[in-house]
Design a protein around this motif. Structure first.
Motif, PDB file in Angstrom:
ATOM      1  N   GLY A  62       0.788  -1.236   0.000  1.00 35.99           N
ATOM      2  CA  GLY A  62       0.000   0.000   0.000  1.00 35.99           C
ATOM      3  C   GLY A  62       0.816   1.281   0.000  1.00 35.99           C
ATOM      4  O   GLY A  62       0.245   2.372  -0.048  1.00 35.99           O
ATOM      5  N   CYS A  63       2.145   1.165   0.060  1.00 38.97           N
ATOM      6  CA  CYS A  63       3.007   2.351   0.057  1.00 38.97           C
ATOM      7  C   CYS A  63       3.519   2.636  -1.354  1.00 38.97           C
ATOM      8  O   CYS A  63       4.065   1.736  -2.006  1.00 38.97           O
ATOM      9  N   ASP A  64       3.359   3.873  -1.798  1.00 42.79           N
ATOM     10  CA  ASP A  64       3.851   4.268  -3.114  1.00 42.79           C
ATOM     11  C   ASP A  64       5.376   4.279  -3.114  1.00 42.79           C
ATOM     12  O   ASP A  64       5.995   4.951  -2.286  1.00 42.79           O
ATOM     13  N   CYS A  65       5.978   3.517  -4.025  1.00 40.49           N
ATOM     14  CA  CYS A  65       7.438   3.355  -4.042  1.00 40.49           C
ATOM     15  C   CYS A  65       8.178   4.655  -4.346  1.00 40.49           C
ATOM     16  O   CYS A  65       9.331   4.826  -3.918  1.00 40.49           O
ATOM     17  N   THR A  66       7.538   5.577  -5.072  1.00 43.83           N
ATOM     18  CA  THR A  66       8.174   6.847  -5.404  1.00 43.83           C
ATOM     19  C   THR A  66       7.960   7.886  -4.311  1.00 43.83           C
ATOM     20  O   THR A  66       8.889   8.597  -3.919  1.00 43.83           O
ATOM     21  N   ARG A  67       6.736   7.973  -3.793  1.00 41.68           N
ATOM     22  CA  ARG A  67       6.410   9.006  -2.794  1.00 41.68           C
ATOM     23  C   ARG A  67       6.868   8.648  -1.378  1.00 41.68           C
ATOM     24  O   ARG A  67       7.138   9.518  -0.559  1.00 41.68           O
ATOM     25  N   ASN A  68       6.926   7.344  -1.068  1.00 37.64           N
ATOM     26  CA  ASN A  68       7.295   6.908   0.289  1.00 37.64           C
ATOM     27  C   ASN A  68       8.464   5.920   0.267  1.00 37.64           C
ATOM     28  O   ASN A  68       8.352   4.794   0.765  1.00 37.64           O
ATOM     29  N   PRO A  69       9.599   6.331  -0.319  1.00 37.31           N
ATOM     30  CA  PRO A  69      10.716   5.388  -0.475  1.00 37.31           C
ATOM     31  C   PRO A  69      11.277   4.867   0.851  1.00 37.31           C
ATOM     32  O   PRO A  69      11.711   3.713   0.923  1.00 37.31           O
ATOM     33  N   LEU A  70      11.272   5.692   1.904  1.00 40.35           N
ATOM     34  CA  LEU A  70      11.824   5.236   3.186  1.00 40.35           C
ATOM     35  C   LEU A  70      10.953   4.156   3.814  1.00 40.35           C
ATOM     36  O   LEU A  70      11.473   3.177   4.368  1.00 40.35           O
ATOM     37  N   GLU A  71       9.634   4.322   3.714  1.00 37.73           N
ATOM     38  CA  GLU A  71       8.725   3.290   4.227  1.00 37.73           C
ATOM     39  C   GLU A  71       8.911   1.987   3.456  1.00 37.73           C
ATOM     40  O   GLU A  71       8.918   0.900   4.026  1.00 37.73           O
ATOM     41  N   VAL A  72       9.045   2.114   2.136  1.00 37.80           N
ATOM     42  CA  VAL A  72       9.243   0.936   1.288  1.00 37.80           C
ATOM     43  C   VAL A  72      10.550   0.227   1.657  1.00 37.80           C
ATOM     44  O   VAL A  72      10.581  -0.994   1.814  1.00 37.80           O
ATOM     45  N   LYS A  73      11.615   1.008   1.843  1.00 38.37           N
ATOM     46  CA  LYS A  73      12.914   0.407   2.180  1.00 38.37           C
ATOM     47  C   LYS A  73      12.881  -0.312   3.532  1.00 38.37           C
ATOM     48  O   LYS A  73      13.617  -1.275   3.750  1.00 38.37           O
ATOM     49  N   SER A  74      12.030   0.149   4.451  1.00 40.20           N
ATOM     50  CA  SER A  74      11.934  -0.504   5.755  1.00 40.20           C
ATOM     51  C   SER A  74      11.266  -1.877   5.655  1.00 40.20           C
ATOM     52  O   SER A  74      11.454  -2.734   6.511  1.00 40.20           O
ATOM     53  N   MET A  75      10.493  -2.088   4.583  1.00 37.82           N
ATOM     54  CA  MET A  75       9.766  -3.363   4.399  1.00 37.82           C
ATOM     55  C   MET A  75      10.450  -4.314   3.437  1.00 37.82           C
ATOM     56  O   MET A  75      10.118  -5.491   3.373  1.00 37.82           O
ATOM     57  N   VAL A  76      11.391  -3.776   2.648  1.00 37.95           N
ATOM     58  CA  VAL A  76      11.975  -4.545   1.548  1.00 37.95           C
ATOM     59  C   VAL A  76      13.460  -4.805   1.782  1.00 37.95           C
ATOM     60  O   VAL A  76      14.213  -3.911   2.156  1.00 37.95           O
ATOM     61  N   GLY A  77      13.867  -6.049   1.553  1.00 39.57           N
ATOM     62  CA  GLY A  77      15.283  -6.403   1.565  1.00 39.57           C
ATOM     63  C   GLY A  77      15.750  -6.578   0.136  1.00 39.57           C
ATOM     64  O   GLY A  77      15.043  -7.180  -0.688  1.00 39.57           O
ATOM     65  N   TYR A  78      16.920  -6.045  -0.188  1.00 42.22           N
ATOM     66  CA  TYR A  78      17.429  -6.094  -1.569  1.00 42.22           C
ATOM     67  C   TYR A  78      18.770  -6.817  -1.616  1.00 42.22           C
ATOM     68  O   TYR A  78      19.704  -6.469  -0.896  1.00 42.22           O
ATOM     69  N   LEU A  79      18.842  -7.829  -2.471  1.00 41.88           N
ATOM     70  CA  LEU A  79      20.086  -8.575  -2.686  1.00 41.88           C
ATOM     71  C   LEU A  79      20.557  -8.306  -4.111  1.00 41.88           C
ATOM     72  O   LEU A  79      19.999  -8.852  -5.066  1.00 41.88           O
ATOM     73  N   PRO A  80      21.578  -7.440  -4.293  1.00 41.18           N
ATOM     74  CA  PRO A  80      22.069  -7.158  -5.657  1.00 41.18           C
ATOM     75  C   PRO A  80      22.852  -8.346  -6.219  1.00 41.18           C
ATOM     76  O   PRO A  80      23.135  -9.307  -5.506  1.00 41.18           O
ATOM     77  N   ASP A  81      23.199  -8.259  -7.505  1.00 41.12           N
ATOM     78  CA  ASP A  81      23.911  -9.383  -8.128  1.00 41.12           C
ATOM     79  C   ASP A  81      25.331  -9.534  -7.598  1.00 41.12           C
ATOM     80  O   ASP A  81      25.911 -10.602  -7.673  1.00 41.12           O
ATOM     81  N   ASN A  82      25.893  -8.465  -7.062  1.00 37.01           N
ATOM     82  CA  ASN A  82      27.233  -8.545  -6.479  1.00 37.01           C
ATOM     83  C   ASN A  82      27.182  -7.878  -5.105  1.00 37.01           C
ATOM     84  O   ASN A  82      27.277  -6.667  -4.984  1.00 37.01           O
ATOM     85  N   VAL A  83      27.009  -8.700  -4.075  1.00 39.06           N
ATOM     86  CA  VAL A  83      26.798  -8.161  -2.726  1.00 39.06           C
ATOM     87  C   VAL A  83      28.063  -7.469  -2.230  1.00 39.06           C
ATOM     88  O   VAL A  83      29.160  -8.018  -2.311  1.00 39.06           O
ATOM     89  N   GLY A  84      27.912  -6.254  -1.717  1.00 38.22           N
ATOM     90  CA  GLY A  84      29.066  -5.478  -1.251  1.00 38.22           C
ATOM     91  C   GLY A  84      29.333  -5.653   0.231  1.00 38.22           C
ATOM     92  O   GLY A  84      28.687  -5.013   1.055  1.00 38.22           O
ATOM     93  N   PHE A  85      30.260  -6.546   0.558  1.00 38.56           N
ATOM     94  CA  PHE A  85      30.680  -6.699   1.948  1.00 38.56           C
ATOM     95  C   PHE A  85      32.057  -6.070   2.132  1.00 38.56           C
ATOM     96  O   PHE A  85      32.814  -5.917   1.169  1.00 38.56           O
ATOM     97  N   TYR A  86      32.392  -5.740   3.375  1.00 43.21           N
ATOM     98  CA  TYR A  86      33.744  -5.267   3.684  1.00 43.21           C
ATOM     99  C   TYR A  86      34.655  -6.494   3.765  1.00 43.21           C
ATOM    100  O   TYR A  86      34.543  -7.304   4.680  1.00 43.21           O
ATOM    101  N   GLY A  87      35.562  -6.606   2.786  1.00 43.44           N
ATOM    102  CA  GLY A  87      36.390  -7.804   2.649  1.00 43.44           C
ATOM    103  C   GLY A  87      37.339  -8.056   3.793  1.00 43.44           C
ATOM    104  O   GLY A  87      37.724  -9.201   4.050  1.00 43.44           O
ATOM    105  N   ASP A  88      37.757  -6.976   4.510  1.00 38.93           N
ATOM    106  CA  ASP A  88      38.700  -7.167   5.621  1.00 38.93           C
ATOM    107  C   ASP A  88      37.974  -7.426   6.942  1.00 38.93           C
ATOM    108  O   ASP A  88      38.592  -7.530   7.994  1.00 38.93           O
TER     109      ASP A  88
END
Length: 207
Positions: A64-90
């Protein structure tokens, strides 16, 4: 319950049309595969769902949250796994998860227990105290799922999660993705160009 809904979604970069009239509905607790070759607009679609790029036309909503108008609310509900996960290697796998947990407001015993639980869940307990620079691609993807689960999201979006993973790592990852839906009741959207692998775990597929 429809957890993710897009209607007439369109994205243009100047004269280049990246996404055209995309309509998509995802039910809660289901896995949806978004399949197509490189350059088909899959990542652009994901960026619009995450509120990271604004659509030229159309709408996208998550719970029910508009992804453009309420991006912070959307980010709190959504987990994103990119194709190359950025971890701190050290840093070790455990230290990387601890960092993510703190960014999400977790501390102390609650944080450490969640890290232990998630490391066990993704089969990474034995490698938890090794630096992530030593991890294989499959190990990084499994740690990536643990990282995404730190904030307990309703929806998980994965961009090419199986790319560059060996057959055994692929099997483990697909089992884990299926579990997120069946055991946890989470909604999962996977973008990929690898039809054969992805269709094994998806409830629905769009090409």
């Amino acid at each position: 319950i429809m957890l993710l809904e897009c209607s007439g979604l369109k994205k243009s970069y100047g004269r280049k049309l990246a996404v055209r009239d995309m309509t998509l509905n995802l039910e809660q607790g289901k896995i949806y595969g978004l399949l197509g070759p490189n350059g088909a607009g899959k990542t652009t679609t994901i960026l619009m769902l995450l509120g990271l790029t604004e659509p030229t036309a159309g709408t996208a909503e998550i719970a029910g949250c508009d992804c453009t108008r309420n991006p912070l609310e959307v980010k709190s509900m959504v987990g994103y796994l990119p194709d190359n996960v950025g971890f701190y290697g050290d840093m070790t796998g455990r230290q990387n998860l601890r960092f993510t947990g703190r960014l999400n407001g977790m501390h102390g015993k609650e944080l450490e227990e969640r890290i232990d639980y998630l490391l066990d869940r993704v089969g990474m307990t034995d490698a938890a105290d090794r630096k992530t620079a030593t991890y294989s691609k499959g190990m990084r993807q499994r740690l990536g799922i643990a990282d995404v689960l730190m904030k307990d999201p309703q929806v998980i979006i994965m961009d090419e999660p199986t790319l560059g993973i060996d057959p055994e790592g692929m099997r483990e990852l697909l089992n884990l993705i299926r579990e997120l839906s069946v055991k946890d009741g989470r909604t999962v959207l996977i973008s990929s160009h690898q039809l054969q692998q992805i269709q094994q775990v998806c409830d629905r597929v769009g090409i």
